[in-house]
Design a protein around this motif. Sequence first.
Motif, PDB file in Angstrom:
ATOM      1  N   ALA A 155      36.525  95.021  33.603  1.00 58.17           N
ATOM      2  CA  ALA A 155      36.425  96.753  34.008  1.00 58.17           C
ATOM      3  C   ALA A 155      37.523  97.286  33.082  1.00 58.17           C
ATOM      4  N   ASN A 156      36.873  98.243  32.407  1.00 55.86           N
ATOM      5  CA  ASN A 156      37.753  99.111  31.364  1.00 55.86           C
ATOM      6  C   ASN A 156      37.403 100.686  32.015  1.00 55.86           C
ATOM      7  N   SER A 157      38.539 101.439  32.066  1.00 56.04           N
ATOM      8  CA  SER A 157      38.443 102.913  32.310  1.00 56.04           C
ATOM      9  C   SER A 157      39.428 103.971  31.579  1.00 56.04           C
ATOM     10  N   ASP A 158      39.008 104.996  31.354  1.00 54.27           N
ATOM     11  CA  ASP A 158      39.851 105.925  30.761  1.00 54.27           C
ATOM     12  C   ASP A 158      39.839 107.350  31.445  1.00 54.27           C
ATOM     13  N   PHE A 159      40.985 107.996  31.806  1.00 52.81           N
ATOM     14  CA  PHE A 159      40.797 109.124  32.774  1.00 52.81           C
ATOM     15  C   PHE A 159      41.934 110.323  31.774  1.00 52.81           C
ATOM     16  N   ASN A 160      41.092 111.472  31.623  1.00 57.26           N
ATOM     17  CA  ASN A 160      42.088 112.557  31.417  1.00 57.26           C
ATOM     18  C   ASN A 160      42.288 113.333  32.591  1.00 57.26           C
ATOM     19  N   VAL A 161      43.477 113.129  33.110  1.00 60.11           N
ATOM     20  CA  VAL A 161      44.228 113.374  34.157  1.00 60.11           C
ATOM     21  C   VAL A 161      44.290 115.009  33.984  1.00 60.11           C
ATOM     22  N   THR A 162      45.237 115.398  33.019  1.00 60.06           N
ATOM     23  CA  THR A 162      45.180 116.968  32.548  1.00 60.06           C
ATOM     24  C   THR A 162      44.876 116.946  31.090  1.00 60.06           C
ATOM     25  N   GLU A 163      45.175 118.322  30.566  1.00 61.57           N
ATOM     26  CA  GLU A 163      45.087 118.424  28.998  1.00 61.57           C
ATOM     27  C   GLU A 163      46.125 117.796  28.309  1.00 61.57           C
ATOM     28  N   ARG A 164      47.307 117.331  28.997  1.00 56.29           N
ATOM     29  CA  ARG A 164      48.410 116.640  28.557  1.00 56.29           C
ATOM     30  C   ARG A 164      48.592 115.291  28.831  1.00 56.29           C
ATOM     31  N   LEU A 165      48.101 114.630  29.895  1.00 61.67           N
ATOM     32  CA  LEU A 165      48.247 113.411  30.252  1.00 61.67           C
ATOM     33  C   LEU A 165      46.742 112.537  30.506  1.00 61.67           C
ATOM     34  N   ARG A 166      46.865 111.404  29.601  1.00 61.20           N
ATOM     35  CA  ARG A 166      45.784 110.605  29.765  1.00 61.20           C
ATOM     36  C   ARG A 166      46.228 109.238  30.051  1.00 61.20           C
ATOM     37  N   VAL A 167      45.406 108.572  31.188  1.00 64.54           N
ATOM     38  CA  VAL A 167      45.781 107.155  31.257  1.00 64.54           C
ATOM     39  C   VAL A 167      44.633 106.166  31.320  1.00 64.54           C
ATOM     40  N   GLY A 168      44.828 105.061  31.435  1.00 68.24           N
ATOM     41  CA  GLY A 168      43.597 104.066  31.325  1.00 68.24           C
ATOM     42  C   GLY A 168      44.132 102.644  31.798  1.00 68.24           C
ATOM     43  N   GLU A 169      43.174 101.718  31.958  1.00 71.93           N
ATOM     44  CA  GLU A 169      43.156 100.399  32.272  1.00 71.93           C
ATOM     45  C   GLU A 169      42.044  99.514  31.683  1.00 71.93           C
ATOM     46  N   ASN A 170      42.544  98.326  31.560  1.00 73.02           N
ATOM     47  CA  ASN A 170      41.597  97.297  31.166  1.00 73.02           C
ATOM     48  C   ASN A 170      42.019  95.939  32.121  1.00 73.02           C
ATOM     49  N   PHE A 171      40.980  95.239  32.448  1.00 74.19           N
ATOM     50  CA  PHE A 171      41.108  94.352  33.507  1.00 74.19           C
ATOM     51  C   PHE A 171      40.103  93.245  33.389  1.00 74.19           C
ATOM     52  N   SER A 172      40.266  92.089  32.974  1.00 72.69           N
ATOM     53  CA  SER A 172      39.218  90.962  33.073  1.00 72.69           C
ATOM     54  C   SER A 172      39.594  89.668  33.815  1.00 72.69           C
ATOM     55  N   LEU A 173      38.658  89.095  34.374  1.00 73.65           N
ATOM     56  CA  LEU A 173      38.845  87.543  35.091  1.00 73.65           C
ATOM     57  C   LEU A 173      37.915  86.837  34.680  1.00 73.65           C
ATOM     58  N   SER A 174      38.399  85.353  34.425  1.00 73.64           N
ATOM     59  CA  SER A 174      37.307  84.601  34.173  1.00 73.64           C
ATOM     60  C   SER A 174      37.792  83.214  34.981  1.00 73.64           C
ATOM     61  N   ASN A 175      37.040  82.378  35.508  1.00 73.70           N
ATOM     62  CA  ASN A 175      37.087  81.017  35.967  1.00 73.70           C
ATOM     63  C   ASN A 175      36.149  80.183  35.375  1.00 73.70           C
ATOM     64  N   GLN A 176      36.638  79.158  35.069  1.00 75.96           N
ATOM     65  CA  GLN A 176      35.706  78.136  34.425  1.00 75.96           C
ATOM     66  C   GLN A 176      35.977  76.792  34.899  1.00 75.96           C
ATOM     67  N   VAL A 177      34.846  76.001  35.327  1.00 76.32           N
ATOM     68  CA  VAL A 177      35.003  74.766  35.756  1.00 76.32           C
ATOM     69  C   VAL A 177      34.121  73.476  35.054  1.00 76.32           C
ATOM     70  N   THR A 178      34.672  72.467  34.421  1.00 75.62           N
ATOM     71  CA  THR A 178      34.099  71.540  33.744  1.00 75.62           C
ATOM     72  C   THR A 178      34.268  69.991  34.282  1.00 75.62           C
ATOM     73  N   LEU A 179      32.808  69.691  34.950  1.00 79.02           N
ATOM     74  CA  LEU A 179      32.830  68.432  35.561  1.00 79.02           C
ATOM     75  C   LEU A 179      32.562  67.367  34.412  1.00 79.02           C
ATOM     76  N   ARG A 180      33.361  66.267  34.222  1.00 75.37           N
ATOM     77  CA  ARG A 180      32.744  65.367  33.158  1.00 75.37           C
ATOM     78  C   ARG A 180      33.184  64.029  33.563  1.00 75.37           C
ATOM     79  N   GLY A 181      32.932  63.079  32.789  1.00 74.51           N
ATOM     80  CA  GLY A 181      33.197  61.695  33.041  1.00 74.51           C
ATOM     81  C   GLY A 181      34.283  61.292  32.207  1.00 74.51           C
ATOM     82  N   ALA A 182      34.139  60.073  31.232  1.00 73.59           N
ATOM     83  CA  ALA A 182      35.346  59.424  30.578  1.00 73.59           C
ATOM     84  C   ALA A 182      35.336  60.035  29.317  1.00 73.59           C
TER      85      ALA A 182
END
Length: 371
Positions: A48-75
């Motif tokens: 998720a990424n987003s940017d906000f122009n709160v006022t003419e002088r103030l700008r804020v934003g965020e970026n967030f990522s989540l990943s989960n990986q599972v590997t099932l293996r033998g020898a």
Amino acid sequence: IPHAAPISNHNLSISGATDQVNYFVSAGYFQQDAIIEKWDLTRFNFRANSDFNVTERLRVGENFSLSNQVTLRGAGNYGDGTILNNLLQQPPIYLATDPALVTPTNPQGLSGNFGTATGWPRSNMFATNELTDVTDRSTRVLGGLHAELDLFEGLTLRTQNSIDYNIGNLYYWQNALTNQIAGVERPQVGEDARQEAYTVVSTNTATYTGAFGSHSFDVLAGIETNQFRNNGLSLQTTNFVNTEYGLRRIVALGDQVLKKSGLADEVNRMGLIGRLNYSFADRYLLTASVRRDGVSTFAPGNQWGTFPAVSAGWRISQEPWFNVGWVDELKVRGSWGQLGNSDIPNGAYPHFVSVLLWAEYQIGGQVELAP
């Protein structure tokens, strides 16, 4: 090679924008089977990424990522090498299974080909793969927040803060191997290894931009910090009373400890930044910068360094007398600077003394532990 290896990859994203807001959200699922048994990978991700122009002088934003990986293996790739490479070299007279060896404790009839006169130095990879379970799990979170404030005309304050957080877990189980079923003698082993690491970076700057007549310039000053932490532990045991998955998954239930280990690491960095860009008539350019950086991996008294740099340029194509139709941009530029390197191996400059409480010695053809 028992079966094909299908791959599934699914993604969904949503994005939008207005005068005040823009955003992007996505999620994905990836699944891949292997051409051999026990090498299946599954991964989920969200962003998720987003940017906000709160006022003419103030700008804020965020970026967030989540990943989960599972590997099932033998020898495979766990001490015995890669399965396919070993199978290609295996003598054709070797049997993966033998119906004559089917017993209640060996329902597949796994064969170690023990006593076969081939000189083959490796185990039956099919058998070791069937009797080994390895689960790799990893979760990673990346997140950041940034904000900009135009304090007054020409002066902008900016802050950017981010974290990279990782959790990893490896579970390893190998049932007892014998020459009769695998062509090698190995004890029953259960291992649980876990690791956690994160990096936090914070960058804060102030930039002033100005111009008068044919002169234009911008000045930047800032401070940056970087914190890294890492810790982990591992426990390997044997002699499990019950080998059902729900019990052997708790490695501490093994009666005998084969190996235990742990680690902890910490690195701190700080940098002070200054930079000047100057231009005269958009033809003569000058940039000067200096960094004052400190890092904890070096010994006290040697943790800080100063790194200056300067460059100058001449845009010849902007001179009134320059009139070459087939040249759009011609610039001459020269620079000089000093760099540092803090990426030294861990432990190269230790702050603490390590003491090994035991040592291995080769005695009479056997590896022994010193008392």
